[in-house]
Design a protein around this motif. Sequence first.
Motif, PDB file in Angstrom:
ATOM      1  N   PRO A 121     -72.315  33.591 -11.892  1.00 16.80           N
ATOM      2  CA  PRO A 121     -71.713  33.119 -13.144  1.00 16.80           C
ATOM      3  C   PRO A 121     -72.346  33.788 -14.358  1.00 16.80           C
ATOM      4  CG  PRO A 121     -73.364  31.557 -12.436  1.00 16.80           C
ATOM      5  CD  PRO A 121     -73.321  32.642 -11.382  1.00 16.80           C
ATOM      6  N   GLY A 122     -73.214  34.770 -14.097  1.00 17.05           N
ATOM      7  CA  GLY A 122     -74.004  35.351 -15.176  1.00 17.05           C
ATOM      8  C   GLY A 122     -73.592  36.725 -15.624  1.00 17.05           C
ATOM      9  N   ASP A 123     -72.423  37.219 -15.192  1.00 17.69           N
ATOM     10  CA  ASP A 123     -71.989  38.513 -15.697  1.00 17.69           C
ATOM     11  C   ASP A 123     -71.830  38.414 -17.206  1.00 17.69           C
ATOM     12  OD1 ASP A 123     -71.018  41.264 -15.156  1.00 17.69           O
ATOM     13  OD2 ASP A 123     -69.190  40.481 -16.069  1.00 17.69           O
ATOM     14  N   SER A 124     -72.405  39.359 -17.927  1.00 18.05           N
ATOM     15  CA  SER A 124     -72.531  39.159 -19.369  1.00 18.05           C
ATOM     16  C   SER A 124     -72.565  40.474 -20.136  1.00 18.05           C
ATOM     17  CB  SER A 124     -73.820  38.380 -19.666  1.00 18.05           C
ATOM     18  OG  SER A 124     -74.945  39.061 -19.120  1.00 18.05           O
ATOM     19  N   PHE A 125     -72.535  40.331 -21.461  1.00 14.95           N
ATOM     20  CA  PHE A 125     -72.705  41.464 -22.365  1.00 14.95           C
ATOM     21  C   PHE A 125     -73.802  41.113 -23.358  1.00 14.95           C
ATOM     22  CE2 PHE A 125     -68.696  42.319 -20.446  1.00 14.95           C
ATOM     23  CZ  PHE A 125     -68.578  43.699 -20.434  1.00 14.95           C
ATOM     24  N   LEU A 126     -74.636  42.105 -23.687  1.00 14.08           N
ATOM     25  CA  LEU A 126     -75.798  41.878 -24.535  1.00 14.08           C
ATOM     26  C   LEU A 126     -75.894  42.943 -25.617  1.00 14.08           C
ATOM     27  CD1 LEU A 126     -76.836  41.579 -21.223  1.00 14.08           C
ATOM     28  CD2 LEU A 126     -78.603  40.333 -22.452  1.00 14.08           C
ATOM     29  N   VAL A 127     -76.647  42.615 -26.674  1.00 13.29           N
ATOM     30  CA  VAL A 127     -76.930  43.554 -27.760  1.00 13.29           C
ATOM     31  C   VAL A 127     -78.444  43.604 -27.960  1.00 13.29           C
ATOM     32  CG1 VAL A 127     -74.736  43.134 -28.933  1.00 13.29           C
ATOM     33  CG2 VAL A 127     -76.741  41.736 -29.520  1.00 13.29           C
ATOM     34  N   PRO A 128     -78.962  44.633 -28.634  1.00 18.29           N
ATOM     35  CA  PRO A 128     -80.394  44.653 -28.954  1.00 18.29           C
ATOM     36  C   PRO A 128     -80.762  43.449 -29.825  1.00 18.29           C
ATOM     37  CG  PRO A 128     -79.392  46.802 -29.328  1.00 18.29           C
ATOM     38  CD  PRO A 128     -78.267  45.850 -29.092  1.00 18.29           C
ATOM     39  N   ALA A 129     -81.995  43.002 -29.720  1.00 16.74           N
ATOM     40  CA  ALA A 129     -82.437  41.836 -30.498  1.00 16.74           C
ATOM     41  C   ALA A 129     -82.269  42.048 -31.998  1.00 16.74           C
ATOM     42  CB  ALA A 129     -83.887  41.514 -30.168  1.00 16.74           C
ATOM     43  N   ASP A 130     -82.400  43.305 -32.450  1.00 18.19           N
ATOM     44  CA  ASP A 130     -82.278  43.578 -33.884  1.00 18.19           C
ATOM     45  C   ASP A 130     -80.870  44.028 -34.283  1.00 18.19           C
ATOM     46  OD1 ASP A 130     -82.218  46.052 -32.719  1.00 18.19           O
ATOM     47  OD2 ASP A 130     -83.860  46.906 -33.915  1.00 18.19           O
ATOM     48  N   SER A 131     -79.898  43.817 -33.394  1.00 20.87           N
ATOM     49  CA  SER A 131     -78.523  44.202 -33.700  1.00 20.87           C
ATOM     50  C   SER A 131     -77.972  43.387 -34.877  1.00 20.87           C
ATOM     51  CB  SER A 131     -77.623  43.971 -32.475  1.00 20.87           C
ATOM     52  OG  SER A 131     -76.252  44.101 -32.818  1.00 20.87           O
ATOM     53  N   LEU A 200     -78.128  54.652 -27.327  1.00 20.55           N
ATOM     54  CA  LEU A 200     -76.868  55.296 -26.977  1.00 20.55           C
ATOM     55  C   LEU A 200     -75.731  54.283 -26.892  1.00 20.55           C
ATOM     56  CD1 LEU A 200     -78.145  57.683 -24.153  1.00 20.55           C
ATOM     57  CD2 LEU A 200     -77.727  58.227 -26.562  1.00 20.55           C
ATOM     58  N   ALA A 201     -76.063  52.986 -26.933  1.00 16.47           N
ATOM     59  CA  ALA A 201     -75.058  51.933 -26.830  1.00 16.47           C
ATOM     60  C   ALA A 201     -75.409  50.780 -27.761  1.00 16.47           C
ATOM     61  CB  ALA A 201     -74.955  51.438 -25.387  1.00 16.47           C
ATOM     62  N   ASP A 202     -74.377  50.188 -28.351  1.00 19.11           N
ATOM     63  CA  ASP A 202     -74.555  49.014 -29.210  1.00 19.11           C
ATOM     64  C   ASP A 202     -74.482  47.722 -28.407  1.00 19.11           C
ATOM     65  OD1 ASP A 202     -74.412  50.569 -31.770  1.00 19.11           O
ATOM     66  OD2 ASP A 202     -72.396  50.995 -31.008  1.00 19.11           O
ATOM     67  N   VAL A 203     -73.754  47.777 -27.298  1.00 13.91           N
ATOM     68  CA  VAL A 203     -73.554  46.626 -26.415  1.00 13.91           C
ATOM     69  C   VAL A 203     -73.672  47.138 -24.987  1.00 13.91           C
ATOM     70  CG1 VAL A 203     -72.002  44.727 -25.779  1.00 13.91           C
ATOM     71  CG2 VAL A 203     -71.884  45.705 -28.076  1.00 13.91           C
ATOM     72  N   ILE A 204     -74.242  46.325 -24.091  1.00 17.32           N
ATOM     73  CA  ILE A 204     -74.284  46.714 -22.684  1.00 17.32           C
ATOM     74  C   ILE A 204     -73.786  45.569 -21.815  1.00 17.32           C
ATOM     75  CG2 ILE A 204     -76.241  48.280 -22.992  1.00 17.32           C
ATOM     76  CD1 ILE A 204     -77.970  46.128 -21.513  1.00 17.32           C
ATOM     77  N   ASN A 205     -73.232  45.932 -20.670  1.00 17.16           N
ATOM     78  CA  ASN A 205     -72.936  44.930 -19.653  1.00 17.16           C
ATOM     79  C   ASN A 205     -74.222  44.630 -18.893  1.00 17.16           C
ATOM     80  OD1 ASN A 205     -72.066  44.779 -16.396  1.00 17.16           O
ATOM     81  ND2 ASN A 205     -71.006  43.387 -17.765  1.00 17.16           N
ATOM     82  N   GLY A 206     -74.457  43.361 -18.601  1.00 14.60           N
ATOM     83  CA  GLY A 206     -75.654  42.970 -17.866  1.00 14.60           C
ATOM     84  C   GLY A 206     -75.403  41.732 -17.051  1.00 14.60           C
ATOM     85  N   SER A 207     -76.456  41.037 -16.721  1.00 14.79           N
ATOM     86  CA  SER A 207     -76.340  39.781 -15.991  1.00 14.79           C
ATOM     87  C   SER A 207     -77.471  38.857 -16.401  1.00 14.79           C
ATOM     88  CB  SER A 207     -76.379  40.014 -14.473  1.00 14.79           C
ATOM     89  OG  SER A 207     -77.688  40.374 -14.058  1.00 14.79           O
ATOM     90  N   ILE A 208     -77.234  37.571 -16.220  1.00 12.78           N
ATOM     91  CA  ILE A 208     -78.280  36.595 -16.519  1.00 12.78           C
ATOM     92  C   ILE A 208     -79.512  36.884 -15.673  1.00 12.78           C
ATOM     93  CG2 ILE A 208     -78.912  34.172 -16.175  1.00 12.78           C
ATOM     94  CD1 ILE A 208     -76.092  33.442 -17.173  1.00 12.78           C
ATOM     95  N   GLN A 209     -79.297  37.177 -14.380  1.00  8.56           N
ATOM     96  CA  GLN A 209     -80.421  37.376 -13.464  1.00  8.56           C
ATOM     97  C   GLN A 209     -81.279  38.574 -13.862  1.00  8.56           C
ATOM     98  OE1 GLN A 209     -77.280  36.891 -12.647  1.00  8.56           O
ATOM     99  NE2 GLN A 209     -77.119  35.299 -11.101  1.00  8.56           N
ATOM    100  N   ALA A 210     -80.644  39.662 -14.255  1.00 11.98           N
ATOM    101  CA  ALA A 210     -81.384  40.893 -14.533  1.00 11.98           C
ATOM    102  C   ALA A 210     -81.861  40.997 -15.969  1.00 11.98           C
ATOM    103  CB  ALA A 210     -80.511  42.106 -14.192  1.00 11.98           C
TER     104      ALA A 210
END
Length: 346
Positions: A121-131, A200-210
């Motif tokens: 249930p953790g497929d997600s998108f993230l940004v840098p903390a300072d975005s 190189l990216a403003d947003v990335i695909n990630g997961s809760i687990q990783a």
Amino acid sequence: MNRRTLLAAFGAALLVSTPLAAQAQNLPGNIRMVIGSTSTGGDTYQNSAIVAEALAAHLGINIKVDPVGTSEGLKALDRDSRGTTIMLHHDQIYLSYLYGVPGNDDPFANYVVGPTVAINPGDSFLVPADSPYQSMDDILTAAAEGTQIRVAIQPGGVSEIGFTAMRNAAKVRAPGSEENIVAVNTGSQADKNQAMWDDLADVINGSIQANEQFTQLPADDPKAMRFVWITARPATLEQAPEAGMGATTRADFMQFASPATSVTLDGSEDFVFDKEFFLLFNKDMDPALMDAIDTALEEVYAAGEIQKRQAEAFFIPNYLPRAEALEHLSAKSERIGGIIEDLKAE
């Protein structure tokens, strides 16, 4: 007690201690479980390791998880009909085919779909903390105002269906702004993380687990991240442990999922997607060996211990036997195929 009695008793003890499924079906003593990831730090490896360990212990055999990537995993599966190679992956198996990724044929025609084992249930998108972007609304607004948003994904997989949905939401909100949401094609999770860290990216695909661990870093740490979107259905995410993962609770995660975070499908309904993991077998593998693995997994899930380990890693246990899994995933593939046709960039 004479020698014949002793030998008979010893033989009986061996029969009891040898797992019946492995003994009856002559499963190989060593099985290679290839996965469609090249990373040992992502959710695919984590989930596969849990399943492989539980299955190996139950069957009394060795199962090694080998993170070779989707294309190499499918090639390895193609070459081995003896049952010494099986594959565990997720929806990317059919998504890659639906997206037309070279070397990824129709899995329902070319392989045997095995049982499902879990939902992430953790497929997600993230940004840098300072975005400057605090939310998906900020990202879509920026795209509408002409700012290019670079999104790191692995082409042809779960990350691309989320990316496609993101572009569609931009198009629904402000036609033409979808052109400002562009893909940065990478590989597994480590590659997507690095794309962010290398700016190189403003947003990335990630997961809760990783990725949750990176959201706990100090805001000025170059590797610090923030969640902005979790794609899972709210009903699925609500099944996750209340304590959440790491230092982030389930309630915290719910703020990044629909309906709290909206990535619209058509202006009235949100796009949601559950990432499901399942086994895949060579189509010429002995069906008796497939049955032995399926039966063993059913017994493993009936025992209840694997569910505890999956829950600790923020996975939703989801065992479906082979026939039910095929029916469910075939229907899901057909439904998602229609969405891809509707959402794909023109």
